[in-house]
Write a protein that holds these residues in place. Structure first.
Motif, mmCIF file in Angstrom:
data_model
loop_
_atom_site.group_PDB
_atom_site.id
_atom_site.type_symbol
_atom_site.label_atom_id
_atom_site.label_comp_id
_atom_site.label_asym_id
_atom_site.label_seq_id
_atom_site.Cartn_x
_atom_site.Cartn_y
_atom_site.Cartn_z
ATOM 1 N N SER A 532 48.163 -42.352 -7.348
ATOM 2 C CA SER A 532 47.765 -43.720 -7.006
ATOM 3 C C SER A 532 48.874 -44.661 -7.438
ATOM 4 C CB SER A 532 46.457 -44.083 -7.721
ATOM 5 O OG SER A 532 46.094 -45.418 -7.424
ATOM 6 N N LEU A 533 49.516 -45.301 -6.484
ATOM 7 C CA LEU A 533 50.676 -46.157 -6.742
ATOM 8 C C LEU A 533 50.253 -47.627 -6.785
ATOM 9 C CD1 LEU A 533 52.699 -44.108 -4.244
ATOM 10 C CD2 LEU A 533 53.517 -44.445 -6.574
ATOM 11 N N LEU A 534 50.925 -48.412 -7.592
ATOM 12 C CA LEU A 534 50.645 -49.837 -7.669
ATOM 13 C C LEU A 534 51.927 -50.604 -7.967
ATOM 14 C CD1 LEU A 534 49.315 -50.846 -11.125
ATOM 15 C CD2 LEU A 534 49.336 -48.423 -10.551
ATOM 16 N N ALA A 535 52.039 -51.775 -7.391
ATOM 17 C CA ALA A 535 53.183 -52.652 -7.649
ATOM 18 C C ALA A 535 52.659 -53.919 -8.310
ATOM 19 C CB ALA A 535 53.907 -52.981 -6.355
ATOM 20 N N THR A 536 53.046 -54.148 -9.544
ATOM 21 C CA THR A 536 52.614 -55.341 -10.268
ATOM 22 C C THR A 536 53.671 -55.719 -11.289
ATOM 23 O OG1 THR A 536 50.822 -56.310 -11.589
ATOM 24 C CG2 THR A 536 51.342 -54.005 -12.009
ATOM 25 N N ASP A 537 53.777 -57.023 -11.538
ATOM 26 C CA ASP A 537 54.737 -57.516 -12.521
ATOM 27 C C ASP A 537 56.150 -57.033 -12.198
ATOM 28 O OD1 ASP A 537 55.465 -58.950 -14.781
ATOM 29 O OD2 ASP A 537 55.215 -57.229 -16.114
ATOM 30 N N ASP A 538 56.468 -57.007 -10.885
ATOM 31 C CA ASP A 538 57.796 -56.628 -10.373
ATOM 32 C C ASP A 538 58.163 -55.172 -10.653
ATOM 33 O OD1 ASP A 538 58.235 -59.227 -9.435
ATOM 34 O OD2 ASP A 538 58.992 -59.871 -11.380
ATOM 35 N N ARG A 539 57.184 -54.350 -10.993
ATOM 36 C CA ARG A 539 57.444 -52.935 -11.258
ATOM 37 C C ARG A 539 56.569 -52.070 -10.361
ATOM 38 N NH1 ARG A 539 61.842 -51.428 -13.582
ATOM 39 N NH2 ARG A 539 60.809 -49.518 -14.341
ATOM 40 N N LEU A 540 57.116 -50.922 -9.972
ATOM 41 C CA LEU A 540 56.326 -49.899 -9.297
ATOM 42 C C LEU A 540 55.833 -48.935 -10.367
ATOM 43 C CD1 LEU A 540 55.284 -48.484 -6.699
ATOM 44 C CD2 LEU A 540 57.424 -47.174 -6.713
ATOM 45 N N ARG A 541 54.506 -48.741 -10.389
ATOM 46 C CA ARG A 541 53.895 -47.828 -11.356
ATOM 47 C C ARG A 541 52.993 -46.851 -10.616
ATOM 48 N NH1 ARG A 541 53.928 -52.912 -14.061
ATOM 49 N NH2 ARG A 541 54.967 -52.842 -16.079
ATOM 50 N N ALA A 542 52.500 -45.846 -11.335
ATOM 51 C CA ALA A 542 51.600 -44.869 -10.740
ATOM 52 C C ALA A 542 50.622 -44.370 -11.781
ATOM 53 C CB ALA A 542 52.387 -43.696 -10.161
ATOM 54 N N VAL A 543 49.432 -44.071 -11.310
ATOM 55 C CA VAL A 543 48.460 -43.323 -12.103
ATOM 56 C C VAL A 543 48.286 -41.975 -11.413
ATOM 57 C CG1 VAL A 543 46.075 -43.167 -12.911
ATOM 58 C CG2 VAL A 543 47.262 -45.383 -12.922
ATOM 59 N N THR A 544 48.450 -40.885 -12.171
ATOM 60 C CA THR A 544 48.252 -39.551 -11.611
ATOM 61 C C THR A 544 47.039 -38.897 -12.256
ATOM 62 O OG1 THR A 544 49.766 -38.581 -13.237
ATOM 63 C CG2 THR A 544 50.699 -39.206 -11.094
ATOM 64 N N ILE A 545 46.327 -38.141 -11.432
ATOM 65 C CA ILE A 545 45.182 -37.362 -11.913
ATOM 66 C C ILE A 545 45.396 -35.930 -11.436
ATOM 67 C CG2 ILE A 545 42.682 -37.056 -11.839
ATOM 68 C CD1 ILE A 545 42.427 -40.033 -11.233
ATOM 69 N N ASP A 546 45.479 -34.994 -12.394
ATOM 70 C CA ASP A 546 45.658 -33.593 -12.034
ATOM 71 C C ASP A 546 44.923 -32.731 -13.054
ATOM 72 O OD1 ASP A 546 47.271 -33.645 -14.280
ATOM 73 O OD2 ASP A 546 49.153 -33.464 -13.177
ATOM 74 N N ALA A 547 45.216 -31.446 -13.046
ATOM 75 C CA ALA A 547 44.514 -30.522 -13.951
ATOM 76 C C ALA A 547 44.812 -30.809 -15.420
ATOM 77 C CB ALA A 547 44.896 -29.080 -13.610
ATOM 78 N N HIS A 548 45.885 -31.545 -15.700
ATOM 79 C CA HIS A 548 46.264 -31.856 -17.080
ATOM 80 C C HIS A 548 45.683 -33.176 -17.562
ATOM 81 C CE1 HIS A 548 48.867 -28.438 -16.821
ATOM 82 N NE2 HIS A 548 49.644 -29.003 -15.914
ATOM 83 N N GLY A 549 45.046 -33.941 -16.679
ATOM 84 C CA GLY A 549 44.444 -35.200 -17.099
ATOM 85 C C GLY A 549 44.922 -36.388 -16.276
ATOM 86 N N THR A 550 44.704 -37.591 -16.819
ATOM 87 C CA THR A 550 45.037 -38.854 -16.151
ATOM 88 C C THR A 550 46.167 -39.529 -16.923
ATOM 89 O OG1 THR A 550 42.744 -39.090 -15.438
ATOM 90 C CG2 THR A 550 44.113 -41.061 -15.344
ATOM 91 N N ARG A 551 47.253 -39.853 -16.196
ATOM 92 C CA ARG A 551 48.428 -40.424 -16.872
ATOM 93 C C ARG A 551 48.947 -41.649 -16.121
ATOM 94 N NH1 ARG A 551 51.762 -34.957 -17.044
ATOM 95 N NH2 ARG A 551 50.430 -34.673 -15.225
ATOM 96 N N LEU A 552 49.627 -42.513 -16.880
ATOM 97 C CA LEU A 552 50.229 -43.735 -16.339
ATOM 98 C C LEU A 552 51.747 -43.589 -16.374
ATOM 99 C CD1 LEU A 552 49.983 -46.757 -15.439
ATOM 100 C CD2 LEU A 552 49.960 -47.351 -17.884
ATOM 101 N N HIS A 553 52.427 -44.000 -15.288
ATOM 102 C CA HIS A 553 53.880 -43.864 -15.181
ATOM 103 C C HIS A 553 54.496 -45.195 -14.774
ATOM 104 C CE1 HIS A 553 53.170 -39.420 -14.848
ATOM 105 N NE2 HIS A 553 52.086 -39.846 -14.224
#
Length: 841
Positions: A532-553
């Protein structure tokens, strides 16, 4: 002009010139009439006519020189005749004075002056009585008495029709539309204003264009409002309508604030403030000052300067409740910036009245959330933000047009920034995902667009289809230019008509936004990784959900990624053309390099067999299945996780399948037949197929396949189209009948491309199908060769009919394709789909 022109004719000519926005000409004619009527020995009738001429003179004087000189002229008129003989002139002068005071911002005094004048006043002509109701309605608008204003305007229309005064009827109808806007009914406002605009009457249109632009701004259609404001400013400047110039500058400042350009907003508001100060139009000067303060806060200011701003705003004089509310809300923001929380709370408490405009209510929500956050009450802030997100979605449901539905998200930008910013500060990927889903593609939380029939639209689309066909076949450059102009005019007329249509009367409760835990559970159940990608505060970020859990990038600078995407799409468009061997090799190398760079940037999870992607505006129309590591995986691209989780009706078993073939594709007929053959007796092929055939199939069938030429309209994606045998079928037209088909396959070039608006609201052919009722769409984001598409789609439907899901079937068909790069331009959008179990998601 003859020297002996009768004074009455001169006055009539002056009134016409004033209506057409030529105050200098009107002033010259009236002064000449007054000289003629000022000769010694004038009769009572001539002296009364002279008084009427002096009253009329005040109007161009107001436009050219301001309120003070205009009131002086009216004082001269009042003194011309004593006693009962001058009663008519003084009554007429009072009407004019009230109009000027209303335009200058002294609305309560204006209403009081006009309150004693009924619709049968013996001293006023029927035309003058129309002006009474027009002026009183304007004053009442600014005082917030919209019900009384609308009643005055309806009376003004009735009187203007009876008196055969089309110029005043135009003004009354236009102002009635503006009153609907002030009550929050934007579609009715636009429709009523358009009815006035279609009147064949020679009047100045600067005010009408400015008001229409103001309503478009409220709708979030800033790019469409900008040229109207520019045109209004040009007209007002050419005719030296200085007050009108100031009003346009006020709206220009609002436009620039909405666009996130505070420097330009401050410049426009400052020009307006200087102009209104010189003209003693205090009510408008106050509005200019409020906008100057908003621009200063948006640019960034020191706490001390912000506190001074708050104090100044609180002391601004105004009789208008709506203007006072604006001042209090901006003063609240200034106090927050200045660090004076107690003062901010006090000011906000005084702003108890809810703004009429939906965008104003969203601003109030934003301030309430900021106040709660400043007090350390994050729970209250989140509650207010959730309420605002529901308000946004409910407002987006009112228009019947996807264009207007998606545009309103522009007003929520600060709310999104605050909500996602709180989650980022907490460092919780679950909170970031929840906050993003609250605002992302809010229209996907709503029911499908309601089908609507409109005879005017039917006619406009028929004409547009004919002109587009002529344009494609025209070989004459001059003829081509003429046709292109007519096409652009028709497209503009269609957009405007669509904005006027509303879905009213539905009790809509938007779907609750998805939570991270719900997404994680369903992702595990369907063997799906989530990006799940998002653009906010002039940055491109992502939240990933997989077998290892939920992470923010935290990934990259958003503007740099957007530019990379633009160049990637340019390479894709070039790769679809017939190019000389050397140039073709260069383009393909560039395309491979750009897809590799993008693939390396994105944290694509690889713990499960399938991948779900939620895109964002800086990555619009990306060919996801071309990225390294995704070429052999089932991929679904969805507008939001909320839409992905939504339940969908199951198709019939076996599903009703229709495959249609458009013109000028050698393999289209054979492709349609092969697709139908894959499904057996429950399917049929239509070749050649018309636009009506396709629309009927989308309403009657479960699965619809269209093999046709596709066209993406970059300037307005809702005019993207499929070429059928009777001409193009536009994305806009899907909204008139709705879509019952749960799965749609577009075997056509560019039909997966989209324009992305704030809030990651997608607009295009594929997104129109999803908004109108389809749950799953397969489409390509670039040109695809006819033979490659036909081969891929035949295999795709064979797998789909055999029970595979859409994403699985596309992956399997691609693996066996002789043209894998072409095949990977297709992707599944919305949700995954299977014939035997319905939507897989």
């Amino acid at each position: 002009m003859a020297a002996d022109t009768p004074a009455a004719d001169l006055i009539a000519q002056a009134r016409a010139a004033n209506s057409m926005g030529r105050p200098a000409t009107a002033e010259q004619l009236l002064r000449r009439a007054i000289r003629v009527l000022s000769r010694p020995g004038a009769t009572l009738e001539e002296r009364q006519l002279r008084g009427a001429a002096v009253v009329a003179l005040s109007s161009p004087v107001f436009e050219r020189h301001g309120l003070g000189p205009a009131l002086e002229v009216l004082g001269e008129a009042d003194a011309l005749l004593d006693g009962p003989e001058g009663e008519g002139v003084r009554t007429l002068s009072a009407v004019q004075r009230a109009g000027f005071l209303a335009r200058g911002g002294e609305w309560r005094v204006a209403v009081e002056l006009l309150a004693t004048i009924g619709r049968h006043n013996p001293w006023l002509t029927r035309r003058q009585l129309v002006s009474v109701h027009l002026n009183r309605a304007t004053a009442r608008q600014y005082l917030g008495d919209h019900r009384a204003s609308i009643a005055d305007l309806r009376t003004a229309i009735e009187l203007a029709v009876a008196a055969d005064c089309p110029d005043l009827e135009f003004k009354a109808r236009h102002n009635l539309g503006y009153s609907h806007f002030l009550t929050g009914d934007v579609p009715t406002a636009l429709r009523t204003m358009a009815e006035a605009d279609r009147m064949a009457v020679d009047v100045a249109r600067a005010t009408a264009k400015r008001d229409y632009a103001r309503v478009l701004l409220e709708s979030g259609l800033a790019d469409e409002a900008a040229p109207l404001l520019h045109e209004a400013l040009t007209i007002a400047s050419e005719h030296r309508l200085r007050h009108e110039v100031g009003e346009v500058l006020v709206d220009t400042a609002r436009l620039e604030l909405l666009r996130g350009r505070p420097d330009r907003a401050r410049e426009a508001a400052s020009r307006a403030a200087r102009l209104f100060r010189r003209r003693r139009a205090d009510g408008w000067w106050v509005q200019s000052e409020i906008l100057r303060a908003e621009a200063a806060l948006a640019r960034g200011t020191t706490p001390a300067a912000a506190r001074r701003l708050a104090q100044r705003l609180e002391g601004l004089p105004t009789e208008s409740r709506s203007v006072r509310l604006d001042a209090l809300l901006v003063a609240t923001e200034a106090s927050l910036v200045g660090g004076d929380l107690d003062r901010a709370r006090e000011l906000f408490a005084r702003a108890r009245r809810a703004p009429a405009a939906p965008s104003g209510r969203l601003r109030q929500d934003w301030l309430a959330a900021r106040l709660a956050l400043a007090a350390g009450d994050r729970a209250s802030a989140r509650r207010r933000l959730r309420r605002a997100a529901d308000r946004l979605a409910a407002q987006q449901d009112r228009p019947a047009s996807l264009d207007a539905r998606t545009a309103f998200a522009l007003h929520a930008q600060r709310l999104v920034g605050l909500d996602v910013g709180m989650a980022l500060e907490a460092g919780s990927p679950q909170q970031v995902l929840a906050a993003t889903e609250r605002w992302r593609a809010a229209t996907s939380r709503l029911p499908s667009l309601v089908p609507h029939a409109d005879s005017e639209l039917e006619d406009l689309f028929t004409r547009l289809r004919d002109l587009r066909t002529q344009l494609l076949t025209s070989a004459d450059d001059a003829r081509t230019d003429e046709l292109a102009t007519r096409v652009a005019d028709l497209e503009r007329a269609i957009r405007h008509r669509e904005w006027e249509l509303a879905d009213l009367g539905r009790d809509v409760r938007p779907r609750r936004p998805a939570l991270a835990a719900e997404v994680a559970a369903h992702a595990a159940a369907t063997d799906t990784d989530v990006l799940s990608l998002l653009a906010t505060d002039d940055r491109l970020r992502a939240v990933t959900i997989d077998a290892h859990g939920t992470r923010l990038h935290d990934l990259a600078d958003a503007a740099e990624v957007a530019e990379h995407t633009r160049l990637l799409l340019a390479d894709l468009a070039m790769a679809g053309r017939r190019l000389p061997g050397g140039l073709d090799a260069v383009v393909r190398r560039s395309l491979r390099r750009r897809t590799a760079e993008l693939g390396a940037l994105l944290p694509v999870p690889r713990t499960r067999s399938r991948l779900l992607v939620v895109g964002t505006r800086v990555l619009r129309s990306v060919p996801w299945r071309l990225l390294p590591g995704l070429d052999d995986r089932p991929v679904v691209v969805t507008p939001s996780l909320t839409a992905w989780l939504a339940e969908a009706p199951r198709p019939a078993v076996p599903p009703a399948v229709v495959a249609l073939a458009g013109p000028d594709l050698d393999r289209a007929g054979a492709e349609a037949a092969a697709v139908a053959g894959s499904w057996g007796d429950g399917a049929r092929a239509v070749a050649p197929a018309s636009g009506a055939d396709l629309v009927d199939a989308l309403v009657d069938a479960d699965v619809v396949h269209a093999a046709a030429h596709g066209h993406h309209h970059e300037q307005n994606a809702l005019f993207s189209s499929l070429a059928m045998h009777d001409g193009p079928l536009f994305a806009y037209e899907l909204q008139r009948r709705g879509v019952r088909a749960s799965h749609v396959v577009l075997s056509a070039c560019d039909t997966g491309r989209a324009m992305m608006r704030p809030g990651d609201e997608s607009v295009g052919l594929t997104s129109s199908l999803l908004a109108c009722g389809a749950r799953s769409v397969v489409a390509a984001v670039a040109p695809v060769a006819d033979d490659a598409a036909a081969e891929l789609m035949t295999a795709y439907h064979r797998h789909l009919a055999g029970g595979a899901s859409s994403a699985d079937a596309l992956s399997r068909a691609t693996a066996a394709s002789a043209h894998p790069e072409q095949a990977r331009l297709f992707c599944t959008y919305g949700s995954d789909w299977a014939a035997t179990t319905g939507q897989v998601r």
